[in-house]
Design a protein around this motif. Sequence first.
Motif, PDB file in Angstrom:
ATOM      1  N   VAL A  50      -2.996  14.236  -3.326  1.00  0.00           N
ATOM      2  CA  VAL A  50      -3.964  13.214  -2.759  1.00  0.00           C
ATOM      3  C   VAL A  50      -3.373  12.155  -2.289  1.00  0.00           C
ATOM      4  O   VAL A  50      -3.603  11.440  -1.309  1.00  0.00           O
ATOM      5  CB  VAL A  50      -4.918  12.937  -3.955  1.00  0.00           C
ATOM      6  N   MET A  51      -2.163  11.915  -3.033  1.00  0.00           N
ATOM      7  CA  MET A  51      -1.236  10.501  -2.364  1.00  0.00           C
ATOM      8  C   MET A  51      -0.750  10.670  -0.881  1.00  0.00           C
ATOM      9  O   MET A  51      -0.864  10.118  -0.169  1.00  0.00           O
ATOM     10  CB  MET A  51      -0.299  10.215  -3.395  1.00  0.00           C
ATOM     11  N   SER A  52      -0.290  12.122  -0.773  1.00  0.00           N
ATOM     12  CA  SER A  52       0.070  12.658   0.460  1.00  0.00           C
ATOM     13  C   SER A  52      -0.699  12.466   1.443  1.00  0.00           C
ATOM     14  O   SER A  52      -0.570  11.941   2.832  1.00  0.00           O
ATOM     15  CB  SER A  52       0.946  13.804   0.419  1.00  0.00           C
ATOM     16  N   ALA A  53      -1.845  12.901   1.253  1.00  0.00           N
ATOM     17  CA  ALA A  53      -3.182  12.707   2.179  1.00  0.00           C
ATOM     18  C   ALA A  53      -3.448  11.369   2.690  1.00  0.00           C
ATOM     19  O   ALA A  53      -3.903  10.961   3.627  1.00  0.00           O
ATOM     20  CB  ALA A  53      -4.353  13.757   1.642  1.00  0.00           C
ATOM     21  N   ALA A  70       0.899  -1.172  -0.001  1.00  0.00           N
ATOM     22  CA  ALA A  70      -0.016  -0.024   0.004  1.00  0.00           C
ATOM     23  C   ALA A  70       0.838   1.141  -0.028  1.00  0.00           C
ATOM     24  O   ALA A  70       0.709   2.357  -0.773  1.00  0.00           O
ATOM     25  CB  ALA A  70      -0.846   0.091   1.296  1.00  0.00           C
ATOM     26  N   GLY A  71       1.917   1.206   0.891  1.00  0.00           N
ATOM     27  CA  GLY A  71       2.710   2.392   0.888  1.00  0.00           C
ATOM     28  C   GLY A  71       3.619   2.693  -0.188  1.00  0.00           C
ATOM     29  O   GLY A  71       3.786   3.698  -0.882  1.00  0.00           O
ATOM     30  N   THR A  72       3.926   1.611  -1.138  1.00  0.00           N
ATOM     31  CA  THR A  72       4.504   1.513  -2.325  1.00  0.00           C
ATOM     32  C   THR A  72       3.914   2.366  -3.044  1.00  0.00           C
ATOM     33  O   THR A  72       4.322   2.927  -4.189  1.00  0.00           O
ATOM     34  CB  THR A  72       5.033   0.165  -2.769  1.00  0.00           C
ATOM     35  N   LEU A  73       2.470   1.738  -3.316  1.00  0.00           N
ATOM     36  CA  LEU A  73       1.431   2.238  -4.241  1.00  0.00           C
ATOM     37  C   LEU A  73       1.499   3.681  -4.348  1.00  0.00           C
ATOM     38  O   LEU A  73       1.595   4.597  -5.243  1.00  0.00           O
ATOM     39  CB  LEU A  73       0.275   1.792  -4.195  1.00  0.00           C
ATOM     40  N   LEU A  74       1.166   4.463  -3.163  1.00  0.00           N
ATOM     41  CA  LEU A  74       1.204   5.750  -2.909  1.00  0.00           C
ATOM     42  C   LEU A  74       2.614   6.375  -3.264  1.00  0.00           C
ATOM     43  O   LEU A  74       2.484   7.634  -4.057  1.00  0.00           O
ATOM     44  CB  LEU A  74       0.824   6.027  -1.361  1.00  0.00           C
ATOM     45  N   ILE A  75       3.575   5.913  -2.976  1.00  0.00           N
ATOM     46  CA  ILE A  75       5.032   6.564  -3.217  1.00  0.00           C
ATOM     47  C   ILE A  75       5.042   6.595  -4.776  1.00  0.00           C
ATOM     48  O   ILE A  75       5.435   7.823  -5.217  1.00  0.00           O
ATOM     49  CB  ILE A  75       6.126   5.658  -2.565  1.00  0.00           C
ATOM     50  N   THR A  76       5.016   5.528  -5.266  1.00  0.00           N
ATOM     51  CA  THR A  76       5.161   5.237  -7.018  1.00  0.00           C
ATOM     52  C   THR A  76       4.336   6.239  -7.676  1.00  0.00           C
ATOM     53  O   THR A  76       4.743   6.842  -8.405  1.00  0.00           O
ATOM     54  CB  THR A  76       5.186   3.833  -7.132  1.00  0.00           C
ATOM     55  N   ALA A  77       2.863   6.058  -7.136  1.00  0.00           N
ATOM     56  CA  ALA A  77       1.800   7.159  -7.757  1.00  0.00           C
ATOM     57  C   ALA A  77       2.241   8.510  -7.570  1.00  0.00           C
ATOM     58  O   ALA A  77       2.053   9.264  -8.476  1.00  0.00           O
ATOM     59  CB  ALA A  77       0.582   6.813  -7.209  1.00  0.00           C
ATOM     60  N   ALA A  78       2.890   8.881  -6.560  1.00  0.00           N
ATOM     61  CA  ALA A  78       3.022  10.240  -6.304  1.00  0.00           C
ATOM     62  C   ALA A  78       4.240  10.850  -7.203  1.00  0.00           C
ATOM     63  O   ALA A  78       4.228  11.656  -7.776  1.00  0.00           O
ATOM     64  CB  ALA A  78       3.539  10.524  -4.933  1.00  0.00           C
ATOM     65  N   ALA A 115     -10.171   4.113  -1.171  1.00  0.00           N
ATOM     66  CA  ALA A 115     -10.330   5.053  -2.504  1.00  0.00           C
ATOM     67  C   ALA A 115      -9.012   5.896  -3.109  1.00  0.00           C
ATOM     68  O   ALA A 115      -8.739   5.740  -4.202  1.00  0.00           O
ATOM     69  CB  ALA A 115     -11.041   6.062  -1.921  1.00  0.00           C
ATOM     70  N   GLY A 116      -7.998   6.011  -2.030  1.00  0.00           N
ATOM     71  CA  GLY A 116      -6.755   6.753  -2.542  1.00  0.00           C
ATOM     72  C   GLY A 116      -5.836   5.621  -3.072  1.00  0.00           C
ATOM     73  O   GLY A 116      -5.429   5.982  -4.104  1.00  0.00           O
ATOM     74  N   LEU A 117      -5.781   4.268  -2.494  1.00  0.00           N
ATOM     75  CA  LEU A 117      -5.101   3.166  -3.040  1.00  0.00           C
ATOM     76  C   LEU A 117      -5.588   2.964  -4.644  1.00  0.00           C
ATOM     77  O   LEU A 117      -4.832   2.660  -5.352  1.00  0.00           O
ATOM     78  CB  LEU A 117      -5.127   1.908  -2.348  1.00  0.00           C
ATOM     79  N   LEU A 118      -7.171   2.997  -4.725  1.00  0.00           N
ATOM     80  CA  LEU A 118      -7.651   2.796  -6.100  1.00  0.00           C
ATOM     81  C   LEU A 118      -7.282   3.823  -7.190  1.00  0.00           C
ATOM     82  O   LEU A 118      -6.853   3.406  -8.012  1.00  0.00           O
ATOM     83  CB  LEU A 118      -9.175   2.587  -5.798  1.00  0.00           C
ATOM     84  N   LEU A 119      -7.311   4.725  -6.515  1.00  0.00           N
ATOM     85  CA  LEU A 119      -6.646   5.963  -7.577  1.00  0.00           C
ATOM     86  C   LEU A 119      -5.225   5.941  -7.687  1.00  0.00           C
ATOM     87  O   LEU A 119      -4.754   6.154  -9.185  1.00  0.00           O
ATOM     88  CB  LEU A 119      -6.966   7.231  -6.969  1.00  0.00           C
ATOM     89  N   ALA A 120      -4.279   5.370  -6.752  1.00  0.00           N
ATOM     90  CA  ALA A 120      -2.970   5.310  -7.250  1.00  0.00           C
ATOM     91  C   ALA A 120      -2.554   4.055  -8.255  1.00  0.00           C
ATOM     92  O   ALA A 120      -1.930   4.179  -8.914  1.00  0.00           O
ATOM     93  CB  ALA A 120      -2.264   4.886  -5.722  1.00  0.00           C
ATOM     94  N   VAL A 121      -3.514   3.159  -8.015  1.00  0.00           N
ATOM     95  CA  VAL A 121      -3.401   2.006  -9.184  1.00  0.00           C
ATOM     96  C   VAL A 121      -3.821   2.582 -10.341  1.00  0.00           C
ATOM     97  O   VAL A 121      -3.301   2.395 -11.596  1.00  0.00           O
ATOM     98  CB  VAL A 121      -4.416   1.015  -8.599  1.00  0.00           C
ATOM     99  N   VAL A 122      -4.945   3.259 -10.520  1.00  0.00           N
ATOM    100  CA  VAL A 122      -5.305   3.915 -11.788  1.00  0.00           C
ATOM    101  C   VAL A 122      -4.186   4.611 -12.313  1.00  0.00           C
ATOM    102  O   VAL A 122      -3.757   4.604 -13.649  1.00  0.00           O
ATOM    103  CB  VAL A 122      -6.633   4.809 -11.645  1.00  0.00           C
ATOM    104  N   ILE A 123      -3.303   5.700 -11.414  1.00  0.00           N
ATOM    105  CA  ILE A 123      -2.304   6.407 -11.937  1.00  0.00           C
ATOM    106  C   ILE A 123      -1.043   5.478 -12.544  1.00  0.00           C
ATOM    107  O   ILE A 123      -0.714   5.736 -13.629  1.00  0.00           O
ATOM    108  CB  ILE A 123      -1.632   7.239 -10.855  1.00  0.00           C
TER     109      ILE A 123
END
Length: 539
Positions: free
Chosen positions: A314-317, A274-282, A361-369
């Motif tokens: 959004v990823m940071s939040a 989960a954290g990797t998804l957010l970092i890489t998406a950002a 919701a944030g993780l789903l958005l990260a996957v889309v990115i």
Amino acid sequence: MIEHFWLIMLGLSLLAGILSGIPVMLVLAGVPVVLAYIASGFGAFDLSFLRAYPQRAYGVMTNSLLVAVPLFVLMGVMLERSRVAERMLMQVGRVLGGTPRALALAVLLISTLIAASTGIIGATIVMLTLISLPAMRRVGVPDATASGLICASGTLGQIIPPSIVLILLGDQVSNAYLDAQQRAGNFAPDAVTVGDLFAGALVPGLLLVLLYGIYVSFRLSGIKGAPMVETEPDVSPWDVVREVLPPVLLILAVLGSILAGVATPTEAAAIGVAGTLLITAARVSATGGPDVDPDAPPQREPSTPPAPRWLRHVMSATAAVGFALVALRLTGVGRVDLSAAQVSLGAGSLLALLLTVLLVAGLLLAVVILVRAGVFGAALSQAVTTSAMIFGIILAASMLSLVFRGFEGDEWVHELLTGLPGDHTSMLIFTLLVIFAMGFVLEFVEIVFIVVPLVGPILLQDVDPVWFAVLVALNLQTSFLTPPFGFALFYYRSAAPADIATSTIYKAIVPFVLIQILTLGIVFLWPTLATWLPNVLFG
């Protein structure tokens, strides 16, 4: 010797199969089955032993601990493909790269962080070769020192937790320790967990990094080198913090959740993904993809246009939401009250539920990115391939272990170990020597699932299981650096310039292998280096 004829044939057949170039998974599974059928014709093997294999395979597939393996693999592949780890190395290298010694130590420092973030040896070594080798050669670091440092640093992910080696060892050592204690008459032993092994390997792993650093500092102390040529404007401290802080927080979240007892290794691996998804998406939101960076090699394909910058916020939040959920978990505020006949949701529970919805919701958005940038699909495919290879070897090694027992190999190992002069220390030294020798021709997965089930039930009657596991892990790390089948050397050779001779690479790793053996000897002589932290954390 005659009574062990079929065991000798099994060993020779396996060695011939491995040297023939046939995939190791097929050799480990096929050779024992073929030899078992041949031996049964001579009355030397009972084929009813093979009936136990489906249950063994089912046990592997239902082992919840092993679920952490593909999750950690996916975590590492995404960090590598999104070039987060690469940019971290580049930024710190620019800040500390004024002298050969400073740049080499920067490579070692970042390699340690990468090891705790990814653990994917091939990707790490290739990345270090492409990014750090030209810079080290440019400032005057000798090719031998640079080559040895990259190969050795790239294997740190096998001893510094969270490590796939330690996860696999944790599963096998736990089973062997239970068997050993039952044989010794203790039917209620304390369980050995992967968290114990993570805590036990932390101090020896950092000791290994320290010894690497001392050697590199001494080796480069008299070299002045050339001034480093900057290809970008001066890097500010904030640039370095921005690149280094997210992976560091990720490491603390994964390793800290295990050591604090908040999460199991499998749950911590999910946190890591989960954290990797957010970092890489950002990162992708800022650059548009993994290949926009101006320092990227020219062979990389063009990436997609950058996403709107607000997505980074959004990823940071979302990451902040995740930390808030962890805080609620630590304080116990968000727990659901199940003491009454009906479920009672308090204010804390409702807050936790709301934060969970936002996190999903944030993780789903990260996957889309990441899908849009072409990172997620490629990373998922590579992670599935790597995980399939690991589990294929595990299942094949299970067949080998079964046939080995059918030939009464376990009794032969017991007689061999107990017949050694001295006490369990002699058995342990002999086992470590065998593992070191096997490391020249086999990968760590095969060694773990072949050796530990055989010697563990005997050794772990008298040897501390965490100490034993850390010694084995340190020993296995050398298998990546020892020719002819040291995979770290293969990866480095594939990415290094042609003017660096293979003989230079082989000579370069000798000092680092000796340092690993020295570290192994230190931990062998002072077991508290491996057992102190687990005792403090878990009693």
